[in-house]
Design a protein around this motif. Structure first.
Motif, PDB file in Angstrom:
ATOM      1  N   PHE A  89       0.817  -1.207   0.000  1.00  6.12           N
ATOM      2  CA  PHE A  89       0.000   0.000   0.000  1.00  6.12           C
ATOM      3  C   PHE A  89       0.857   1.266   0.000  1.00  6.12           C
ATOM      4  N   GLY A  90       1.798   1.349   0.925  1.00  3.47           N
ATOM      5  CA  GLY A  90       2.637   2.540   1.008  1.00  3.47           C
ATOM      6  C   GLY A  90       3.467   2.755  -0.246  1.00  3.47           C
ATOM      7  N   ALA A  91       4.040   1.664  -0.781  1.00  2.00           N
ATOM      8  CA  ALA A  91       4.879   1.776  -1.979  1.00  2.00           C
ATOM      9  C   ALA A  91       4.059   2.211  -3.187  1.00  2.00           C
ATOM     10  N   LEU A  92       2.857   1.653  -3.332  1.00  2.00           N
ATOM     11  CA  LEU A  92       2.005   2.033  -4.457  1.00  2.00           C
ATOM     12  C   LEU A  92       1.506   3.464  -4.309  1.00  2.00           C
ATOM     13  N   GLY A  93       1.227   3.873  -3.071  1.00  2.00           N
ATOM     14  CA  GLY A  93       0.829   5.259  -2.846  1.00  2.00           C
ATOM     15  C   GLY A  93       1.923   6.221  -3.277  1.00  2.00           C
ATOM     16  N   TRP A  94       3.158   5.903  -2.929  1.00  2.00           N
ATOM     17  CA  TRP A  94       4.312   6.725  -3.343  1.00  2.00           C
ATOM     18  C   TRP A  94       4.427   6.749  -4.868  1.00  2.00           C
ATOM     19  N   PHE A  95       4.220   5.599  -5.517  1.00  2.00           N
ATOM     20  CA  PHE A  95       4.373   5.526  -6.970  1.00  2.00           C
ATOM     21  C   PHE A  95       3.276   6.312  -7.682  1.00  2.00           C
ATOM     22  N   TYR A  96       2.000   6.093  -7.298  1.00  2.00           N
ATOM     23  CA  TYR A  96       0.887   6.698  -8.031  1.00  2.00           C
ATOM     24  C   TYR A  96       0.646   8.161  -7.671  1.00  2.00           C
ATOM     25  N   LEU A  97       1.116   8.598  -6.509  1.00  2.00           N
ATOM     26  CA  LEU A  97       0.895   9.992  -6.126  1.00  2.00           C
ATOM     27  C   LEU A  97       2.119  10.875  -6.346  1.00  2.00           C
ATOM     28  N   ARG A  98       3.290  10.268  -6.472  1.00  2.00           N
ATOM     29  CA  ARG A  98       4.492  11.094  -6.621  1.00  2.00           C
ATOM     30  C   ARG A  98       5.307  10.745  -7.869  1.00  2.00           C
ATOM     31  N   VAL A  99       5.641   9.467  -8.036  1.00  2.00           N
ATOM     32  CA  VAL A  99       6.548   9.077  -9.122  1.00  2.00           C
ATOM     33  C   VAL A  99       5.868   9.161 -10.483  1.00  2.00           C
ATOM     34  N   LEU A 100       4.736   8.460 -10.668  1.00  2.00           N
ATOM     35  CA  LEU A 100       4.075   8.420 -11.967  1.00  2.00           C
ATOM     36  C   LEU A 100       3.608   9.798 -12.435  1.00  2.00           C
ATOM     37  N   PRO A 101       2.993  10.628 -11.573  1.00  2.00           N
ATOM     38  CA  PRO A 101       2.646  11.987 -12.025  1.00  2.00           C
ATOM     39  C   PRO A 101       3.870  12.783 -12.471  1.00  2.00           C
ATOM     40  N   GLY A 102       4.999  12.574 -11.785  1.00  2.00           N
ATOM     41  CA  GLY A 102       6.223  13.263 -12.190  1.00  2.00           C
ATOM     42  C   GLY A 102       6.674  12.840 -13.565  1.00  2.00           C
ATOM     43  N   TRP A 103       6.607  11.555 -13.840  1.00  2.00           N
ATOM     44  CA  TRP A 103       6.977  11.055 -15.174  1.00  2.00           C
ATOM     45  C   TRP A 103       6.074  11.630 -16.259  1.00  2.00           C
ATOM     46  N   LEU A 104       4.784  11.796 -15.928  1.00  2.00           N
ATOM     47  CA  LEU A 104       3.813  12.268 -16.911  1.00  2.00           C
ATOM     48  C   LEU A 104       3.695  13.790 -16.945  1.00  2.00           C
ATOM     49  N   GLY A 105       4.461  14.482 -16.121  1.00  2.00           N
ATOM     50  CA  GLY A 105       4.396  15.940 -16.081  1.00  2.00           C
ATOM     51  C   GLY A 105       3.158  16.469 -15.402  1.00  2.00           C
ATOM     52  N   LEU A 106       2.575  15.688 -14.458  1.00  2.00           N
ATOM     53  CA  LEU A 106       1.368  16.090 -13.744  1.00  2.00           C
ATOM     54  C   LEU A 106       1.745  16.559 -12.345  1.00  2.00           C
ATOM     55  N   SER A 107       0.808  17.222 -11.659  1.00  2.00           N
ATOM     56  CA  SER A 107       1.076  17.671 -10.297  1.00  2.00           C
ATOM     57  C   SER A 107       1.191  16.467  -9.366  1.00  2.00           C
ATOM     58  N   GLN A 108       2.018  16.618  -8.340  1.00  2.00           N
ATOM     59  CA  GLN A 108       2.333  15.505  -7.457  1.00  2.00           C
ATOM     60  C   GLN A 108       1.740  15.709  -6.075  1.00  2.00           C
ATOM     61  N   SER A 109       1.467  14.588  -5.391  1.00  2.00           N
ATOM     62  CA  SER A 109       1.013  14.597  -4.005  1.00  2.00           C
ATOM     63  C   SER A 109       1.907  13.648  -3.217  1.00  2.00           C
ATOM     64  N   THR A 110       1.744  13.639  -1.914  1.00  5.04           N
ATOM     65  CA  THR A 110       2.491  12.714  -1.070  1.00  5.04           C
ATOM     66  C   THR A 110       1.521  11.936  -0.192  1.00  5.04           C
ATOM     67  N   LEU A 111       1.946  10.753   0.241  1.00  2.00           N
ATOM     68  CA  LEU A 111       1.124   9.920   1.109  1.00  2.00           C
ATOM     69  C   LEU A 111       2.036   9.263   2.128  1.00  2.00           C
ATOM     70  N   ALA A 112       2.012   9.772   3.346  1.00  2.72           N
ATOM     71  CA  ALA A 112       2.847   9.222   4.408  1.00  2.72           C
ATOM     72  C   ALA A 112       1.990   8.321   5.283  1.00  2.72           C
ATOM     73  N   VAL A 113       2.139   7.009   5.114  1.00  3.08           N
ATOM     74  CA  VAL A 113       1.369   6.060   5.911  1.00  3.08           C
ATOM     75  C   VAL A 113       2.276   4.898   6.279  1.00  3.08           C
ATOM     76  N   SER A 114       2.193   4.475   7.535  1.00  5.20           N
ATOM     77  CA  SER A 114       3.062   3.422   8.049  1.00  5.20           C
ATOM     78  C   SER A 114       2.508   2.042   7.722  1.00  5.20           C
ATOM     79  N   ALA A 115       3.411   1.126   7.376  1.00  5.71           N
ATOM     80  CA  ALA A 115       3.005  -0.265   7.155  1.00  5.71           C
ATOM     81  C   ALA A 115       2.427  -0.859   8.437  1.00  5.71           C
ATOM     82  N   TRP A 116       2.888  -0.388   9.587  1.00  2.84           N
ATOM     83  CA  TRP A 116       2.354  -0.875  10.855  1.00  2.84           C
ATOM     84  C   TRP A 116       0.899  -0.449  11.037  1.00  2.84           C
ATOM     85  N   ASP A 117       0.568   0.774  10.616  1.00  4.04           N
ATOM     86  CA  ASP A 117      -0.821   1.235  10.703  1.00  4.04           C
ATOM     87  C   ASP A 117      -1.722   0.370   9.829  1.00  4.04           C
ATOM     88  N   ILE A 118      -1.260   0.076   8.610  1.00  6.08           N
ATOM     89  CA  ILE A 118      -2.053  -0.743   7.702  1.00  6.08           C
ATOM     90  C   ILE A 118      -2.219  -2.148   8.269  1.00  6.08           C
TER      91      ILE A 118
END
Length: 348
Positions: free
Chosen positions: A152-181
């Motif tokens: 969950f955390g890794a995909l959140g980082w990819f879809y909210l930060r990495v992939l938008p950056g590659w596509l030239g879109l605005s980026q977001s962040t998602l800070a969530v602990s694997a322990w919380d999940i």
């Protein structure tokens, strides 16, 4: 298999009544949502947790755990489910969120979080109503739970930060602990799974399988739908004011969700038919692909962005659209059974 029971057959009526009751309670008792929202552990609302546990226990008590080996050996089912849930699902929600909400970044981020939270709870109800394979559903839900903790955390980082950056879109962040999940998974799946497994083992040991399945299960079975209706009432009582105050925003959020549930369910059903799965496993594949872990999505959105954030509103709208849509798809699924061979063994 028999037809739907009277309680199941009129489920859309009960759900509409539960939605209306929740909205009415929220309107007539303005302080109720504050009281309900205050009863929580961390970001988990205890009334919602209670409803989900009541909803899941009877379904997991019906699972024949000695037959799980027949499911884990079905590579077609497992591989298809993993691809639908962890490759197609998040990618599709990302695409739909950007297509429908390019100018609303908070709602867009909330929808992407919903797409990352794969099913572990309510899907068991839809699968059971559609006469899906209970053991297969239990295995796929457990598999999703494990992947959720890890991915969950890794995909959140990819879809909210990495992939938008590659596509030239605005980026977001998602800070969530694997322990919380892991904690959310333990609460919403671990507890009812342990209760269901224990009751079957103890019941069969004391009275035998025939008594357990013909006498005990019919008594506890309706509790699942009561838990579902209770959860819907609580959700609407908690968030109904926000939803009715922003109908245009809710409509904007609802459109990509409608497209998502329809495409994921249709894709899962078509995939099951294409690879030669029987009806019960096809239905299970379709519903586990379309369902989402809304309790995790809401908890993460509230915990990271705040209870009044657009991300939290998108998370709340998720189950409010999912519930009636997947109820409708239960009837579509039952009608589609005729597309499968009558010689296929029915799943009891």
């Amino acid at each position: 298999m028999g037809a739907l029971s009277g309680l199941d057959r009129f489920l859309p009526v009960w759900i509409i009544a539960a939605m209306a009751t929740g909205l009415l309670l929220g309107r007539l008792m303005p302080g109720l949502n504050t009281v309900l929202d205050a009863v929580k552990i961390g970001e988990i609302s205890l009334p919602i947790a209670l409803g989900l546990l009541l909803m899941m226990y009877p379904v997991l008590a019906k699972v024949r755990y000695d037959r799980l080996g027949t499911v884990t050996g079905d590579r077609r089912l497992l591989i298809s489910s993993l691809l639908l849930n962890w490759v197609l699902g998040p990618a599709l929600m990302f695409a739909l969120a950007w297509i429908f909400l390019p100018d609303l970044p908070e709602y867009r981020t909330g929808l992407i979080i919903v797409g990352l939270a794969r099913c572990i709870a309510m899907v068991l109800i839809w699968n059971d109503l559609a006469r899906g394979h209970r053991e297969a559903a239990a295995v796929l839900v457990a598999l999703n739970s494990l992947f959720q903790v890890v991915a969950f955390g890794a995909l959140g980082w990819f879809y909210l930060r990495v992939l938008p950056g590659w596509l030239g879109l605005s980026q977001s962040t998602l800070a969530v602990s694997a322990w919380d999940i892991a904690f959310y998974v333990l609460v919403f799946l671990g507890i009812p799974l342990l209760a269901g497994y224990t009751s079957r083992k103890l019941g069969e040991r004391a009275k035998g399988r025939i008594w357990y399945e013909q006498r005990f299960l019919p008594r506890v079975g309706p509790i699942a739908l009561y838990g579902l209706l209770f959860t819907i009432v609580i959700l609407f009582a908690l968030q109904g004011g926000t939803i009715t105050a922003q109908p245009a925003d809710v409509a904007r959020i609802a459109l990509p969700l409608l497209a998502y549930f329809a495409l994921m369910w249709g894709g899962g059903f078509a995939a099951g038919k294409a690879i030669g799965l029987p009806y019960d496993k096809t239905a299970t594949l379709a519903f586990t692909a379309a369902g989402n872990n809304f309790e995790l999505a809401i908890a993460v959105a509230v915990g990271v962005f705040g209870v009044t954030s657009g991300q939290a509103l998108a998370g709340v709208v998720g189950p409010l659209i999912e519930v009636p849509v997947l109820v409708a798809l239960v009837y579509v699924s039952l009608a589609a059974r005729r597309l499968f061979s009558a010689k296929e063994p029915a799943h009891a």
